[in-house]
Scaffold this motif. Sequence first.
Motif, PDB file in Angstrom:
ATOM      1  N   GLU A 163      -3.064   6.905 -28.025  1.00 29.36           N
ATOM      2  CA  GLU A 163      -3.531   8.254 -27.683  1.00 29.36           C
ATOM      3  C   GLU A 163      -4.925   8.186 -27.088  1.00 29.36           C
ATOM      4  O   GLU A 163      -5.802   7.478 -27.597  1.00 29.36           O
ATOM      5  CB  GLU A 163      -3.552   9.108 -28.957  1.00 29.36           C
ATOM      6  CG  GLU A 163      -4.194  10.477 -28.780  1.00 29.36           C
ATOM      7  CD  GLU A 163      -4.459  11.182 -30.109  1.00 29.36           C
ATOM      8  OE1 GLU A 163      -4.681  12.410 -30.059  1.00 29.36           O
ATOM      9  OE2 GLU A 163      -4.464  10.527 -31.165  1.00 29.36           O
ATOM     10  N   THR A 164      -5.134   8.880 -26.005  1.00 25.21           N
ATOM     11  CA  THR A 164      -6.474   9.101 -25.459  1.00 25.21           C
ATOM     12  C   THR A 164      -6.537  10.558 -25.017  1.00 25.21           C
ATOM     13  O   THR A 164      -5.660  11.027 -24.294  1.00 25.21           O
ATOM     14  CB  THR A 164      -6.786   8.184 -24.253  1.00 25.21           C
ATOM     15  OG1 THR A 164      -5.793   8.375 -23.237  1.00 25.21           O
ATOM     16  CG2 THR A 164      -6.817   6.724 -24.661  1.00 25.21           C
ATOM     17  N   VAL A 172     -11.390  10.940 -27.505  1.00 25.10           N
ATOM     18  CA  VAL A 172     -10.775  10.501 -28.752  1.00 25.10           C
ATOM     19  C   VAL A 172      -9.740   9.440 -28.426  1.00 25.10           C
ATOM     20  O   VAL A 172      -8.876   9.645 -27.564  1.00 25.10           O
ATOM     21  CB  VAL A 172     -10.120  11.671 -29.508  1.00 25.10           C
ATOM     22  CG1 VAL A 172      -9.420  11.171 -30.770  1.00 25.10           C
ATOM     23  CG2 VAL A 172     -11.160  12.731 -29.863  1.00 25.10           C
ATOM     24  N   GLY A 174      -6.894   6.896 -30.184  1.00 23.79           N
ATOM     25  CA  GLY A 174      -6.124   6.611 -31.392  1.00 23.79           C
ATOM     26  C   GLY A 174      -5.242   5.390 -31.211  1.00 23.79           C
ATOM     27  O   GLY A 174      -4.801   5.093 -30.103  1.00 23.79           O
ATOM     28  N   LYS A 180      -8.630   6.260 -35.566  1.00 23.57           N
ATOM     29  CA  LYS A 180      -9.117   7.068 -34.439  1.00 23.57           C
ATOM     30  C   LYS A 180     -10.629   6.951 -34.333  1.00 23.57           C
ATOM     31  O   LYS A 180     -11.327   6.905 -35.351  1.00 23.57           O
ATOM     32  CB  LYS A 180      -8.751   8.550 -34.614  1.00 23.57           C
ATOM     33  CG  LYS A 180      -7.307   8.883 -34.322  1.00 23.57           C
ATOM     34  CD  LYS A 180      -7.080  10.385 -34.341  1.00 23.57           C
ATOM     35  CE  LYS A 180      -5.624  10.718 -34.035  1.00 23.57           C
ATOM     36  NZ  LYS A 180      -5.384  12.172 -34.006  1.00 23.57           N
ATOM     37  N   ARG A 182     -13.899   8.844 -32.221  1.00 26.56           N
ATOM     38  CA  ARG A 182     -14.357   9.909 -31.333  1.00 26.56           C
ATOM     39  C   ARG A 182     -15.715   9.490 -30.778  1.00 26.56           C
ATOM     40  O   ARG A 182     -16.657   9.235 -31.535  1.00 26.56           O
ATOM     41  CB  ARG A 182     -14.486  11.238 -32.083  1.00 26.56           C
ATOM     42  CG  ARG A 182     -14.824  12.434 -31.192  1.00 26.56           C
ATOM     43  CD  ARG A 182     -14.882  13.716 -32.016  1.00 26.56           C
ATOM     44  NE  ARG A 182     -14.980  14.894 -31.171  1.00 26.56           N
ATOM     45  CZ  ARG A 182     -16.117  15.401 -30.709  1.00 26.56           C
ATOM     46  NH1 ARG A 182     -17.274  14.818 -31.014  1.00 26.56           N
ATOM     47  NH2 ARG A 182     -16.108  16.481 -29.953  1.00 26.56           N
TER      48      ARG A 182
END
Length: 469
Positions: A163-164, A172, A174, A180, A182
């Motif tokens: 995940e971006t 963020v 992940g 994760k 931030r």
Amino acid sequence: MEPETKKRIMECPISYELSDGKGNTMANGEATAALEEDTVTILPHLGEPILFSPREITRLSAKDYRLSLSLGADELLSLYDLGYAYEDFTKALCRLRNEVLLKDMLMHEKVREKGFEAEHVLVDGAGNEISSGICEPRFFETALVILPEIGEPFRMPYSHISETKEESYAIVIGTEDGNKVRLSAMGHQFDPFKSSLSKAMAELSQRTQAWLKELVPGLDSSGIRKASRLLKDGRSARKCDLDSISPLIWKSLEKKISSAGLKDEYDTLRSMARQDHISIGIKRGLFGEVTGEYIWYLIPVYDTDAKKPGNAVIMGSALLEDKEGEDEGEIEAGSGADEAENTLEGDEGKSDGKATYVFRIMERKIYSEIKDLEELDRAADSMIRTINDSMAAINFRREPVYLPEEKLYEPKYVKYLYSIQRLPQLRTLRKAYVGRVVHTSPEQWKKGISALLSFNVSTTDDSKVWKNG
């Protein structure tokens, strides 16, 4: 011969207090603190000098202009009265420690880009904060590494990023295991950072897709994309999963194994295995063209008859190298494998050559009691995933996996003692490790593999270790 002069990075007056694990003060007073490339020295005005490596700092905290350093499990060193040097000294010490930890945590590889600065908050899969504050996000060949100003480096392989997303001038990131980070307060570096992250991840996918297109010319673009997700950045993929995309992929991978000089070994192991659960992958070396590419496989061997040799996932690999003067695409196992950077084929040394590694699927006593083949299939698949993820976490290095305990205290290998302390994935591999068979001749290798697998089911005591010869 005069001793080598070490580069002194910083020196300043301080006050210090050294206490034991029970809080008893052992020494204190005024001193001079000196930072060198691999040593921190506290020189008391009256008293015994205190010298230690930045890697010996197991925990570091900075609060109220006071540095607290845990040295091993039983000493605490407090540094204070640094005055205007506090901030510079803290940053310099943390940078020194981070550079050492990059190697100890097996994160060292080719750097793509560095020089970024950000505020970060890093949380684990349960939402617990791991670290926060100023950090340097650094791009390496295969991973983004977060280097906190205060705290431990954290590696996020591009292949594990799931995940971006962008939110209010922050990004963020992940990973598949739920971690994760931030990153914010990057100012004018925000867009360049975002571009660098996108480029690094895209190049990883493009490289895998280009390699697959060359490997299986007849595979359509949809099949290439699906297969690249399974094989990205060195991951091995199961035969049954690749066959569901196209049987051509597996056949082509097996041809690569044959042309890399592993045909006899692979055929021998395949004949014992649950063939649909075999996994094969291609891993690029940590230093690109210098270390080449490796083909590696994970072969599970098990049976409901616990007396048959098994309870094992067997790992083998070879360097893929173009033959000089031959058509493009021809490959063979080359001597460069023995001298590469301590990765899949690079830590054996010239005297050892290639080796085959064996890991336990599960505890021996539990294995001896299971009579359900599907349960064994699930356990083998789980162990293959664990080996995949753990090898990625330690950058596919093998030497720290197989070295016996007593070797870790030798100067040449002491760095791995700290690696084991800091990397749970490495501890997992060492716990499951059964033994290895070095390739000196086909006959010797077959006898060694047979003996190792038989040994693995000859006892229910997991503490018993196989010793070749």
